[in-house]
Write a protein that holds these residues in place. Sequence first.
Motif, mmCIF file in Angstrom:
data_model
loop_
_atom_site.group_PDB
_atom_site.id
_atom_site.type_symbol
_atom_site.label_atom_id
_atom_site.label_comp_id
_atom_site.label_asym_id
_atom_site.label_seq_id
_atom_site.Cartn_x
_atom_site.Cartn_y
_atom_site.Cartn_z
ATOM 1 N N GLY A 137 0.809 -1.207 0.000
ATOM 2 C CA GLY A 137 0.000 0.000 0.000
ATOM 3 C C GLY A 137 0.844 1.259 0.000
ATOM 4 N N ILE A 138 0.172 2.400 0.112
ATOM 5 C CA ILE A 138 0.830 3.702 0.190
ATOM 6 C C ILE A 138 0.603 4.257 1.588
ATOM 7 N N ALA A 139 1.683 4.544 2.304
ATOM 8 C CA ALA A 139 1.581 5.120 3.642
ATOM 9 C C ALA A 139 1.445 6.638 3.540
ATOM 10 N N ASN B 158 -5.713 -0.391 -13.393
ATOM 11 C CA ASN B 158 -6.838 -1.324 -13.557
ATOM 12 C C ASN B 158 -7.581 -1.645 -12.267
ATOM 13 N N GLU B 159 -7.183 -1.083 -11.133
ATOM 14 C CA GLU B 159 -7.962 -1.284 -9.910
ATOM 15 C C GLU B 159 -9.177 -0.358 -9.932
ATOM 16 N N THR B 160 -10.316 -0.882 -9.524
ATOM 17 C CA THR B 160 -11.556 -0.100 -9.540
ATOM 18 C C THR B 160 -12.134 0.123 -8.148
ATOM 19 N N VAL B 161 -11.557 -0.503 -7.139
ATOM 20 C CA VAL B 161 -11.995 -0.338 -5.750
ATOM 21 C C VAL B 161 -10.935 0.451 -4.994
ATOM 22 N N ALA B 162 -11.359 1.518 -4.331
ATOM 23 C CA ALA B 162 -10.451 2.286 -3.478
ATOM 24 C C ALA B 162 -10.700 1.882 -2.026
ATOM 25 N N ALA B 163 -9.640 1.491 -1.338
ATOM 26 C CA ALA B 163 -9.771 1.083 0.059
ATOM 27 C C ALA B 163 -8.552 1.549 0.834
ATOM 28 N N ARG C 152 -1.464 7.609 10.681
ATOM 29 C CA ARG C 152 -1.158 7.104 9.338
ATOM 30 C C ARG C 152 -2.438 6.599 8.677
ATOM 31 N N ARG C 153 -2.503 6.801 7.391
ATOM 32 C CA ARG C 153 -3.492 6.108 6.578
ATOM 33 C C ARG C 153 -2.714 5.299 5.551
ATOM 34 N N VAL C 154 -3.169 4.097 5.296
ATOM 35 C CA VAL C 154 -2.492 3.250 4.317
ATOM 36 C C VAL C 154 -3.504 2.891 3.232
ATOM 37 N N ILE C 155 -3.256 3.390 2.040
ATOM 38 C CA ILE C 155 -4.130 3.097 0.904
ATOM 39 C C ILE C 155 -3.721 1.734 0.358
ATOM 40 N N VAL C 156 -4.641 0.782 0.394
ATOM 41 C CA VAL C 156 -4.299 -0.591 0.006
ATOM 42 C C VAL C 156 -4.861 -0.987 -1.355
#
Length: 256
Positions: free
Chosen positions: A163-165, A194-199, A184-188
Amino acid sequence: MGRFIRLAAIYRLTPANGLPLVLSAQWLTAHLPSRTAFHQLPLAIAIYRSFGHLLTHSGQSLALQQADNGQYRMGNEAPFRVVPLGELPGGHPYAEGYKRTDPVIRSGGWLYHSFSAFLLYALLSWSHEEGVGHRRVLAANIGRGDNRYGRLVRTDDISEDQGIAVDYRDVWFNLNAANPIDLRRVIVSGFRPNETVAAHLRVGYGDIDLRTTEPSAADRSQPLADRYPVSVGAARRLLQAFELERDVIDRGWVVD
């Protein structure tokens, strides 16, 4: 900025005609007539300025606005300013590796590791456009004193596969605060092609929760991993490295 733009598209902040973003010659001529004009700002901020006017949130332009007092603003976000290296207290963790091209940012009582971190933090707060379906689905209290939690909120070893910290601190409106709190938030999910879900996972004050745009694939009687397979799978891959997956995913409080 490609990862930011992919997420912005999932959150429906980009123009209706989709990606790629197209900069008009007229805008460039009016706002960036020369290289000198572009380089008047730190590089990361200048790059955002070049396309921010193409983004909107709740009908409000997210163009970068600059005030006479040196502060900046995007949309309805709180104003922010660049923190020069010399303003950081001696031994401050954000001083190590400080980049003038992507400087530390202060906004309200929070200090952000870089403009890139601040921008991603802001992006996550712009995730509630109509039809996006962004919501919290899972929460767990681990405790600030737990060593596993401490590693998750402070480690520099989160890979792009995980992910992105997005690092920031609660400094109580004081750069010299004696007891700042690392957050911290971690974008996974959502930033890779091609990813369509943001979490993403929110990690702060001893708590960890999972937020996603993924629609539920089953009703509430089913396990969370069956309802949100993409989001839970991505979160589990990160949390396994810190031995937190069972306490968060298997024992956490299912919110949605």
